[in-house]
Design a protein around this motif. Structure first.
Motif, PDB file in Angstrom:
ATOM      1  N   LEU A 229       0.859  -1.183   0.000  1.00  0.00           N
ATOM      2  CA  LEU A 229       0.000   0.000   0.000  1.00  0.00           C
ATOM      3  C   LEU A 229       0.897   1.235   0.000  1.00  0.00           C
ATOM      4  O   LEU A 229       1.823   1.331   0.805  1.00  0.00           O
ATOM      5  CB  LEU A 229      -0.897   0.025   1.230  1.00  0.00           C
ATOM      6  CG  LEU A 229      -2.287  -0.596   1.163  1.00  0.00           C
ATOM      7  CD1 LEU A 229      -3.204   0.213   0.295  1.00  0.00           C
ATOM      8  CD2 LEU A 229      -2.212  -2.031   0.710  1.00  0.00           C
ATOM      9  N   GLY A 231       0.867   5.620  -0.411  1.00  0.00           N
ATOM     10  CA  GLY A 231       0.278   6.920  -0.660  1.00  0.00           C
ATOM     11  C   GLY A 231       1.089   7.658  -1.717  1.00  0.00           C
ATOM     12  O   GLY A 231       2.303   7.784  -1.598  1.00  0.00           O
ATOM     13  N   ARG A 255      -1.070  -1.442  -4.476  1.00  0.00           N
ATOM     14  CA  ARG A 255      -2.246  -0.581  -4.491  1.00  0.00           C
ATOM     15  C   ARG A 255      -1.822   0.834  -4.147  1.00  0.00           C
ATOM     16  O   ARG A 255      -1.292   1.088  -3.051  1.00  0.00           O
ATOM     17  CB  ARG A 255      -3.293  -1.061  -3.488  1.00  0.00           C
ATOM     18  CG  ARG A 255      -3.886  -2.430  -3.785  1.00  0.00           C
ATOM     19  CD  ARG A 255      -4.943  -2.804  -2.771  1.00  0.00           C
ATOM     20  NE  ARG A 255      -5.438  -4.169  -2.962  1.00  0.00           N
ATOM     21  CZ  ARG A 255      -6.310  -4.762  -2.164  1.00  0.00           C
ATOM     22  NH1 ARG A 255      -6.805  -4.088  -1.104  1.00  0.00           N
ATOM     23  NH2 ARG A 255      -6.697  -5.997  -2.391  1.00  0.00           N
ATOM     24  N   ARG A 257      -2.654   4.789  -3.383  1.00  0.00           N
ATOM     25  CA  ARG A 257      -3.725   5.619  -2.799  1.00  0.00           C
ATOM     26  C   ARG A 257      -3.374   7.079  -3.111  1.00  0.00           C
ATOM     27  O   ARG A 257      -2.519   7.678  -2.453  1.00  0.00           O
ATOM     28  CB  ARG A 257      -3.838   5.353  -1.304  1.00  0.00           C
ATOM     29  CG  ARG A 257      -4.335   3.929  -1.014  1.00  0.00           C
ATOM     30  CD  ARG A 257      -4.294   3.578   0.454  1.00  0.00           C
ATOM     31  NE  ARG A 257      -5.109   4.441   1.295  1.00  0.00           N
ATOM     32  CZ  ARG A 257      -6.393   4.220   1.590  1.00  0.00           C
ATOM     33  NH1 ARG A 257      -7.025   3.168   1.082  1.00  0.00           N
ATOM     34  NH2 ARG A 257      -7.051   5.048   2.384  1.00  0.00           N
ATOM     35  N   ASP A 259      -4.509  10.057  -2.701  1.00  0.00           N
ATOM     36  CA  ASP A 259      -4.702  11.207  -1.820  1.00  0.00           C
ATOM     37  C   ASP A 259      -4.011  11.057  -0.473  1.00  0.00           C
ATOM     38  O   ASP A 259      -4.169  11.912   0.400  1.00  0.00           O
ATOM     39  CB  ASP A 259      -6.199  11.442  -1.587  1.00  0.00           C
ATOM     40  CG  ASP A 259      -6.943  11.762  -2.874  1.00  0.00           C
ATOM     41  OD1 ASP A 259      -6.360  12.475  -3.716  1.00  0.00           O
ATOM     42  OD2 ASP A 259      -8.073  11.286  -3.051  1.00  0.00           O
ATOM     43  N   ASP A 260      -3.234   9.997  -0.290  1.00  0.00           N
ATOM     44  CA  ASP A 260      -2.663   9.711   1.024  1.00  0.00           C
ATOM     45  C   ASP A 260      -1.209  10.146   1.149  1.00  0.00           C
ATOM     46  O   ASP A 260      -0.459  10.190   0.160  1.00  0.00           O
ATOM     47  CB  ASP A 260      -2.748   8.212   1.342  1.00  0.00           C
ATOM     48  CG  ASP A 260      -4.121   7.822   1.865  1.00  0.00           C
ATOM     49  OD1 ASP A 260      -4.836   8.706   2.349  1.00  0.00           O
ATOM     50  OD2 ASP A 260      -4.467   6.627   1.784  1.00  0.00           O
ATOM     51  N   VAL A 265      -2.255   7.024   5.050  1.00  0.00           N
ATOM     52  CA  VAL A 265      -2.233   5.715   4.401  1.00  0.00           C
ATOM     53  C   VAL A 265      -2.586   4.607   5.388  1.00  0.00           C
ATOM     54  O   VAL A 265      -3.075   3.530   5.011  1.00  0.00           O
ATOM     55  CB  VAL A 265      -0.857   5.451   3.741  1.00  0.00           C
ATOM     56  CG1 VAL A 265       0.215   5.177   4.786  1.00  0.00           C
ATOM     57  CG2 VAL A 265      -0.936   4.301   2.740  1.00  0.00           C
ATOM     58  N   ALA A 268      -5.835   2.470   5.606  1.00  0.00           N
ATOM     59  CA  ALA A 268      -6.038   1.247   4.833  1.00  0.00           C
ATOM     60  C   ALA A 268      -5.757  -0.009   5.646  1.00  0.00           C
ATOM     61  O   ALA A 268      -5.929  -1.121   5.124  1.00  0.00           O
ATOM     62  CB  ALA A 268      -5.142   1.264   3.593  1.00  0.00           C
TER      63      ALA A 268
END
Length: 280
Positions: A229, A231, A255, A257, A259-260, A265, A268
């Protein structure tokens, strides 16, 4: 309620362990081991506990050497985490578990998977660093303060210690979403970072020295599935690190993100737990 104990390791050190299976009511539950960021105490934070409880997950963490009541281990590499986790899992009678780590905890989570392949079912990494020798990326590009603390670590312990004595936090390391998270659901993270910092910089310095040295394992040795994950607006660990890891880990899913940042982050984490739970 969280059960806290001091585990005595084979080399005489103490590891402070936090276990959500208070009174052993979750002994047989699906287990996730959390690798904390830098600096933190290793305590299990409320958002993590709530997400785990809602899923019937047993959540375990510990303070890495030099943090939160755990003995220091100067000169440790990233791979050393696997040795500590193996003894922790043996002591708690846990044969198999998933691992989750954020930021500075990411490399240590990958170490557990690489070096304990029969025990680690899957890995979740939120904004993990890549190794310094990652080919094809400018490792420091995009880091707040141009990665000054890690550049100091490259010069050795004395230089990194001196840097720690003079550094001021750069508020531009965080975006608005990060400050919103710290003022809201992740307020416990800010408190925990403060406690870790008050206890001294030893753990943080040892983390940084380990990050810029050889990790002690190739990431290609991680055979378990890994969820990355990241950001996109992250200025502490840039997105290029997650992209590099996604191309080198044999079974990685990335994945992004958009806007993070560094803290947001972490929102999530429940989704990461769901992903891990589906890969027992």
């Amino acid at each position: 309620m969280v059960f806290i104990q001091d585990l005595h390791l084979r080399d005489g050190r103490t590891l402070r362990v936090h276990d959500s299976a208070a009174d052993h009511e979750l002994d047989s539950a699906f287990t996730v081991l959390w690798q904390h960021g830098s600096p933190q105490t290793g305590a299990l934070l409320e958002p993590l506990l709530s997400a785990a409880a809602a899923r019937g997950i047993r959540l375990i963490s510990y303070g890495r050497p030099g943090y939160g009541g755990s003995s220091a281990l100067p000169g440790r590499d990233v791979a050393a985490a696997a040795t500590d986790v193996e003894q922790l899992a043996d002591a708690l009678g846990i044969a198999r578990f998933a691992v989750m780590g954020a930021s500075g905890g990411g490399p240590h989570a990958l170490a557990c998977a690489a070096l304990l392949p029969e025990r680690v079912s899957a890995v979740g990494c939120l904004a993990s660093l890549a190794p310094l020798d990652a080919d094809g990326i400018d490792w420091f590009a995009g880091m707040a303060t141009d990665g000054a603390s890690l550049r100091a670590a490259l010069l050795g312990r004395a230089e990194r210690t001196t840097y720690e004595e003079t550094v001021d936090f750069d508020p531009d390391s965080f975006i608005e979403a990060d400050y919103d998270a710290l003022a809201g659901p992740w307020a416990s993270l800010g408190t925990d970072v403060g406690l870790a910092s008050e206890a001294g910089p030893e753990g943080l310095i040892d983390d940084d020295l380990a990050f810029v040295a050889p990790w002690g394992f190739p990431v290609s040795a991680v055979s378990a599935p890994v969820l990355l994950l990241q950001g996109v607006r992250y200025r502490v660990v840039p997105p290029s690190h997650a992209d590099w890891l996604s191309r080198r880990l044999p079974r990685a899913e990335l994945r992004l993100r958009p806007d993070d940042g560094h803290i947001s982050v972490l929102e999530a984490c429940p989704a990461v737990m769901d992903w891990l739970y589906a890969r027992p």
